[in-house]
Design an enzyme around this catalytic site. Sequence first.
Site, PDB file in Angstrom:
ATOM      1  N   ASP A   1       0.801  -1.225   0.000  1.00 38.59           N
ATOM      2  CA  ASP A   1       0.000   0.000   0.000  1.00 38.59           C
ATOM      3  C   ASP A   1       0.834   1.277   0.000  1.00 38.59           C
ATOM      4  OD1 ASP A   1      -2.363  -1.422  -0.005  1.00 38.59           O
ATOM      5  OD2 ASP A   1      -2.431  -1.566   2.176  1.00 38.59           O
TER       6      ASP A   1
ATOM      7  N   GLY B   1      -6.055  -1.068  -1.684  1.00 39.11           N
ATOM      8  CA  GLY B   1      -5.665   0.168  -1.023  1.00 39.11           C
ATOM      9  C   GLY B   1      -6.871   0.797  -0.351  1.00 39.11           C
ATOM     10  N   ARG B   2      -7.088   0.482   0.931  1.00 41.64           N
ATOM     11  CA  ARG B   2      -8.275   0.979   1.619  1.00 41.64           C
ATOM     12  C   ARG B   2      -8.135   2.447   1.999  1.00 41.64           C
ATOM     13  NH1 ARG B   2     -12.960  -1.831   1.285  1.00 41.64           N
ATOM     14  NH2 ARG B   2     -13.630  -1.574   3.435  1.00 41.64           N
TER      15      ARG B   2
END
Lengths: 400, 400
Positions: free
Chosen positions: A143, A188-189
């Site tokens: 990320d 990718g939160r």
Amino acid sequence: MEIIGNVLYGQSGGPTSVINSSAFGLIEEAYKLGIKKVYAARYGIDGIINDDLIDLSIFSENELKELKTIPGASFGSVRYKLPEYEKDCSPFEEILKTFKKYNIRYFFYNGGNDSMDTCYKIDRFLKTINYQCYVIGIPKTIDNDLVEIDHTPGYGSAAKYVKDTVEEIVSDNLSYRNAKVNIIEIMGRSAGWLAASSALAHLSGLGPDLIYLPETTFYIDDFIKNVKNIYDKNKRINIVVSEGIKDKNNNFISASQKQDIFGHNNLGGVGQYLLGYVEEKLHLSGRAIELSIPQRAAIHDISKVDQKEAILCGRYAIRKAINGTSGVMISMKRSSNDRYKISYVTSSLEKVANGVKLVPSFMIDEKNHQMTKEFFTYICPIVGAENKVHLKINSKILKK
Amino acid sequence: MEIIGNVLYGQSGGPTSVINSSAFGLIEEAYKLGIKKVYAARYGIDGIINDDLIDLSIFSENELKELKTIPGASFGSVRYKLPEYEKDCSPFEEILKTFKKYNIRYFFYNGGNDSMDTCYKIDRFLKTINYQCYVIGIPKTIDNDLVEIDHTPGYGSAAKYVKDTVEEIVSDNLSYRNAKVNIIEIMGRSAGWLAASSALAHLSGLGPDLIYLPETTFYIDDFIKNVKNIYDKNKRINIVVSEGIKDKNNNFISASQKQDIFGHNNLGGVGQYLLGYVEEKLHLSGRAIELSIPQRAAIHDISKVDQKEAILCGRYAIRKAINGTSGVMISMKRSSNDRYKISYVTSSLEKVANGVKLVPSFMIDEKNHQMTKEFFTYICPIVGAENKVHLKINSKILKK
């Protein structure tokens, strides 16, 4: 400095293509420096609490080298949040028991922001009770959202896979006269670094038409308008969306708003959800493509730069620990952009733990849902130049 | 023989990673043999009917070489079924007009079974009206379902991508103590060749637990029972399903049985559908992973053997045509399995058109939903041995 005991290494959080390369760097260097025993915890902190360690001397030198070729987290990973020591000391007591039993005096935890929090708590606890042990975090996440570091090991390889795959999907989409709406969903939160890396596909003329990141608010009406404009003009469109995009109330745009045949929520992701909107509002057919697990596992397409840096982070960690450093994460600092050069330094674990580094606004060209040249300058050397595709011929033929 | 006119090349059906390599082989060889003009149709038969050709002399030699590095179908593909000439001759008249205008005397169509049907119909038509033109089909499909050929160009590369990706997903799944149910959905509506190629991941100890092909009837109760048994034992499971699996009434097992938020059918695929069942019946959580477009586009992970054979098919096609052959598809015959060797031959288009080659039962170990050693003997040399992963260390650690 004198070596005062044994090494313990653990992995934590989602795997990356090069987390095992960091393990390799650390283990090889530890033996070289004269460490007697190097242990690995099975399934991270869980293995430490439950006395489930492996003595790595069972592996030959060649077997350890194989780590560089193995996807996933070879020693087992875990998602586990340690409590505050002051509130619940029981897991800390178990950790201490294991450390004492194996005379662990150097501890390394390889993970992302949550893992750095774990590492920080263990370091504080051991200092509090005066157990001499050097604790160092080794960074890792696809990320790229750790603070205090130029970029994280694992990101470059995931970004390379995303770039290559987006190029290929866009090229496939060019193959038909009236092509489809492709919506490509990327992990990718919290941060959109990985979705942003799809912009690299522009270098070969095969970039996505729109890129949506969690860093900018998502408006569904704007989205539909943008899709319509581009489709009307080109008769095709390729859209990249980060799984973490949110509306103006900070709610995730996601499939949790829809139900499957059993009435379950959470089937499919944001790509599938948006495709439903496009089909409904614009009567266009399309395909939602979720890059899914391969993003973090595609070791067949790693960035060599990323792998090298992951190994060096592991090596640097053991050297710092033996020299008496504790309570830090290994970090990378970019000395120069003109000629890409990384120096290895340390950052305080406290600063890193639970921080989140977002894509800064100067890297996002908001109006066009594209990335700025500053982003390209930042990411190109990390991803490396392998597998370049030259597409002059393609644009002469199909883009006419 | 004497060269009597110009060359026309077209692409048709779903792209593969190496269809442009066949184009390269054909075009390079055509110029070498003294052909004056080589044309490509934009979007296959559609470009021929609509007089939309490109004179390839606009490209330099180096630009043509780039074709080997470009995913998708660079000249544009189409799905178009020609009518019977006797019923509707209008498209054939348009085709003839284009052929005459550009003095096309050698015609090559690069595609799968439907495309060979098109090629066959054009050849018959041109013979009927006594227009001298040599018509040859060049095989291509990731599905490997053409009859009369050992295997199709495009299959080896798609199979390599499937093998590598399944290895990586299985390895990722090993990273957690209580892992998930992974259901990996792979292309192939009629034949399970591509799903079967996932079995190659067993060579590095990371094969799927169950493989479901369209060639065997799918029983949902058996499926649930198998999943339960394996999950109970291993606390994890990886399942490969072909998108074309069917129940005993020959109906596709698929997401068309479920509806999205807008009441649309056909959202998501069989993997997502089966995952819903697993979640409902066994209360296990999981992930449906659709390999989607990358299966046919992942040029970053091609099989070198496949690429070489694709080029040779293109070269052989032009040589045969100039020597007066027409109405055939270029075919590959395996001379020997002990030392893999392919010879290039021809098959009658009539035989190939619309035939479907299924995975034979002796390659399927039905009881275990796995492939037999005969399948491995067949597929290994096609996929090649690049990117081998050695996983002794992994199995010592996580499979204990």
